[in-house]
Design an enzyme around this catalytic site. Structure first.
Site, PDB file in Angstrom:
ATOM      1  N   GLN A 106       0.655  -1.042  -0.037  1.00  0.00           N
ATOM      2  CA  GLN A 106       0.137   0.022  -0.067  1.00  0.00           C
ATOM      3  C   GLN A 106       0.718   1.195   0.097  1.00  0.00           C
ATOM      4  OE1 GLN A 106      -3.440  -0.652   3.124  1.00  0.00           O
ATOM      5  NE2 GLN A 106      -1.705  -2.215   3.718  1.00  0.00           N
ATOM      6  N   ASN A 107       2.221   1.188   0.069  1.00  0.00           N
ATOM      7  CA  ASN A 107       3.075   2.399   0.412  1.00  0.00           C
ATOM      8  C   ASN A 107       3.448   2.949  -1.123  1.00  0.00           C
ATOM      9  OD1 ASN A 107       2.921   1.359   2.679  1.00  0.00           O
ATOM     10  ND2 ASN A 107       5.083   0.527   2.972  1.00  0.00           N
ATOM     11  N   VAL A 108       3.590   4.109  -1.145  1.00  0.00           N
ATOM     12  CA  VAL A 108       3.808   4.922  -2.331  1.00  0.00           C
ATOM     13  C   VAL A 108       5.398   5.464  -2.325  1.00  0.00           C
ATOM     14  CG1 VAL A 108       1.413   5.465  -2.738  1.00  0.00           C
ATOM     15  CG2 VAL A 108       3.063   6.916  -1.467  1.00  0.00           C
ATOM     16  N   HIS A 116      -1.426   1.459  -4.331  1.00  0.00           N
ATOM     17  CA  HIS A 116      -1.950   2.800  -4.201  1.00  0.00           C
ATOM     18  C   HIS A 116      -1.010   3.906  -5.068  1.00  0.00           C
ATOM     19  CE1 HIS A 116      -4.070   1.992  -0.299  1.00  0.00           C
ATOM     20  NE2 HIS A 116      -4.707   1.529  -1.044  1.00  0.00           N
ATOM     21  N   THR A 125       0.689  -2.934   8.589  1.00  0.00           N
ATOM     22  CA  THR A 125      -0.471  -2.451   8.155  1.00  0.00           C
ATOM     23  C   THR A 125      -1.659  -2.449   9.061  1.00  0.00           C
ATOM     24  OG1 THR A 125      -2.169  -2.178   6.558  1.00  0.00           O
ATOM     25  CG2 THR A 125      -1.246  -4.314   6.487  1.00  0.00           C
ATOM     26  N   SER A 126      -2.424  -1.205   9.389  1.00  0.00           N
ATOM     27  CA  SER A 126      -3.403  -1.228  10.399  1.00  0.00           C
ATOM     28  C   SER A 126      -4.548  -2.219   9.829  1.00  0.00           C
ATOM     29  CB  SER A 126      -3.880   0.052  10.650  1.00  0.00           C
ATOM     30  OG  SER A 126      -4.281   0.843   9.474  1.00  0.00           O
ATOM     31  N   ALA A 155       8.880  -4.596  12.511  1.00  0.00           N
ATOM     32  CA  ALA A 155       9.079  -5.306  11.273  1.00  0.00           C
ATOM     33  C   ALA A 155      10.632  -5.396  11.071  1.00  0.00           C
ATOM     34  CB  ALA A 155       8.315  -4.641   9.966  1.00  0.00           C
TER      35      ALA A 155
HETATM   36  P1  OAD Z   1      -1.519   2.782   8.827  1.00  0.00           P
HETATM   37  O1  OAD Z   1      -0.864   4.185   9.581  1.00  0.00           O
HETATM   38  O2  OAD Z   1      -2.867   3.053   8.996  1.00  0.00           O
HETATM   39  O3  OAD Z   1      -0.890   1.693   9.803  1.00  0.00           O
HETATM   40  C1  OAD Z   1       0.355   1.470  10.185  1.00  0.00           C
HETATM   41  C2  OAD Z   1       0.444   0.284  11.032  1.00  0.00           C
HETATM   42  O4  OAD Z   1       1.821  -0.156  10.912  1.00  0.00           O
HETATM   43  C3  OAD Z   1      -0.080   0.292  12.331  1.00  0.00           C
HETATM   44  O5  OAD Z   1      -0.972  -1.090  12.263  1.00  0.00           O
HETATM   45  C4  OAD Z   1       1.162   0.276  13.192  1.00  0.00           C
HETATM   46  O6  OAD Z   1       0.730  -0.288  14.426  1.00  0.00           O
HETATM   47  C5  OAD Z   1       2.034  -0.438  12.397  1.00  0.00           C
HETATM   48  N1  OAD Z   1       3.618  -0.101  12.661  1.00  0.00           N
HETATM   49  C6  OAD Z   1       4.061   1.120  13.054  1.00  0.00           C
HETATM   50  N2  OAD Z   1       5.459   0.977  13.266  1.00  0.00           N
HETATM   51  C7  OAD Z   1       5.669  -0.356  12.934  1.00  0.00           C
HETATM   52  C8  OAD Z   1       6.842  -1.055  12.957  1.00  0.00           C
HETATM   53  N3  OAD Z   1       7.932  -0.593  13.102  1.00  0.00           N
HETATM   54  N4  OAD Z   1       6.842  -2.358  12.604  1.00  0.00           N
HETATM   55  C9  OAD Z   1       5.613  -3.068  12.425  1.00  0.00           C
HETATM   56  N5  OAD Z   1       4.419  -2.475  12.181  1.00  0.00           N
HETATM   57  C10 OAD Z   1       4.499  -0.936  12.768  1.00  0.00           C
HETATM   58  O7  OAD Z   1      -0.948   2.574   7.486  1.00  0.00           O
HETATM   59  P2  OAD Z   1      -1.546   1.698   6.448  1.00  0.00           P
HETATM   60  O8  OAD Z   1      -2.086   0.587   7.098  1.00  0.00           O
HETATM   61  O9  OAD Z   1      -0.131   1.654   5.527  1.00  0.00           O
HETATM   62  O10 OAD Z   1      -3.730   5.251   1.803  1.00  0.00           O
HETATM   63  O11 OAD Z   1      -2.703   2.680   5.882  1.00  0.00           O
HETATM   64  C11 OAD Z   1      -3.301   2.159   4.856  1.00  0.00           C
HETATM   65  C12 OAD Z   1      -3.418   3.549   3.763  1.00  0.00           C
HETATM   66  O12 OAD Z   1      -4.162   4.361   4.458  1.00  0.00           O
HETATM   67  C13 OAD Z   1      -2.349   3.984   3.121  1.00  0.00           C
HETATM   68  O13 OAD Z   1      -1.994   3.329   1.935  1.00  0.00           O
HETATM   69  C14 OAD Z   1      -2.624   5.199   2.793  1.00  0.00           C
HETATM   70  C15 OAD Z   1      -3.431   5.696   3.898  1.00  0.00           C
HETATM   71  O14 OAD Z   1      -4.528   6.508   4.271  1.00  0.00           O
HETATM   72  C16 OAD Z   1      -4.018   5.983   0.905  1.00  0.00           C
HETATM   73  O15 OAD Z   1      -3.463   7.136   0.937  1.00  0.00           O
HETATM   74  C17 OAD Z   1      -5.238   6.007  -0.257  1.00  0.00           C
END
Ligand code: OAD
Length: 236
Positions: free
Chosen positions: A97-99, A115, A184-185, A227
């Site tokens: 999902q990362n850009v 994305h 990812t959340s 991670a």
């Molecule tokens: P989020 O910010 O929603 O979630 C990040 C996740 O990573 C959370 O569950 C954290 O607990 C976890 N986390 C943080 N640090 C970590 C680490 N060092 N190791 C492992 N896990 C860790 O980000 P995404 O799930 O990527 O979309 O969000 C999904 C989408 O929402 C993104 O692609 C973006 C965003 O808005 C768009 O812009 C369309």
């Protein structure tokens, strides 16, 4: 951990789904964690076509800030572990999902960017998309040679994912013996839907996250921690 390691080692096909958490240890703030709020805006308020139509300069300032951070960042041990896993696995697909492009820079090859890519810009008038790797653009919002307004080459809330990329992601998740979900959340759909989809199709699902997520209770193995520490151990 040992059981998950064995599933990965013996799998003929592995799919991985990553989110912003995998880049957190590279210094890039996640969307829903600390540092995710920029000038009091949440991502859902900026990453939309409506926000861009209303105030393209503001939206571009947010992307400009992110591009600057990403340009300074280096892939971390988590990104490198996934590149190493790809080199060993018979069939491997990295769905992200990362850009930010850090998976590419770590050496991953078979990457599906659900994305889009923050280093791409697309003209709203002529539709042309091209790379622009300058961390700081000279003018915000930037303009195309045709005079049209350029937008980031990413997918915003309310927009469809690139259909071919999505089809390939679904096929990879559906065929995977193991789905590894890292950082990812898993709250943004349709990407998050790949987790139950893969599981229903028979994959063992392994989650790596510093916190519990909505899917932690559904997966076969939930590993708690950064991670950058867990993934190298998982593939060793
Ligand atoms: P989020 O910010 O929603 O979630 C990040 C996740 O990573 C959370 O569950 C954290 O607990 C976890 N986390 C943080 N640090 C970590 C680490 N060092 N190791 C492992 N896990 C860790 O980000 P995404 O799930 O990527 O979309 O969000 C999904 C989408 O929402 C993104 O692609 C973006 C965003 O808005 C768009 O812009 C369309």
């Amino acid at each position: 951990m040992q059981q998950a390691r064995e599933w990965i080692q013996s799998a003929a096909s592995v799919a991985v789904l990553t989110g912003a958490g995998i880049s957190a240890e590279s210094g890039i703030p996640t969307f829903r964690g600390p540092g995710g709020v920029w000038r009091s805006f949440r991502p859902e308020e900026l990453a939309t076509p409506q926000a861009f139509a209303r105030d393209p300069k503001l939206v571009w300032e947010w992307y400009d800030w992110r591009r600057g951070l990403i340009a300074e960042a280096q892939p971390n041990a988590g990104h490198h572990a996934l590149a190493e896993l790809e080199a060993r696995a018979a069939r491997f697909t990295l769905i992200t999902q990362n850009v930010d492009g850090l998976h590419d820079r770590a050496g991953s090859r078979n990457i599906l960017k659900l994305h889009g890519d923050i280093w791409n810009v697309r003209c709203q008038s002529c539709g042309r998309e091209r790379r622009d790797l300058r961390p700081k653009l000279p003018e915000l919002p930037p303009r195309c040679d045709c005079g049209g307004l350029l937008r980031p080459g990413v997918v915003w809330f309310g927009e469809a994912l690139p259909p071919e990329v999505w089809e390939r992601a679904e096929a990879a998740a559906g065929a995977a013996e193991v789905l590894l979900v890292a950082g990812t959340s898993a709250v943004v759909y349709p990407a998050a839907g790949l987790v139950p989809y893969a599981r229903q199709a028979g994959a063992k699902v392994i989650e790596v996250n510093v916190d519990e997520t909505a899917f932690s209770h559904l997966v076969d193995c939930s590993l708690r921690g950064p991670a950058g520490q867990i993934l190298p151990r998982l593939i060793s």
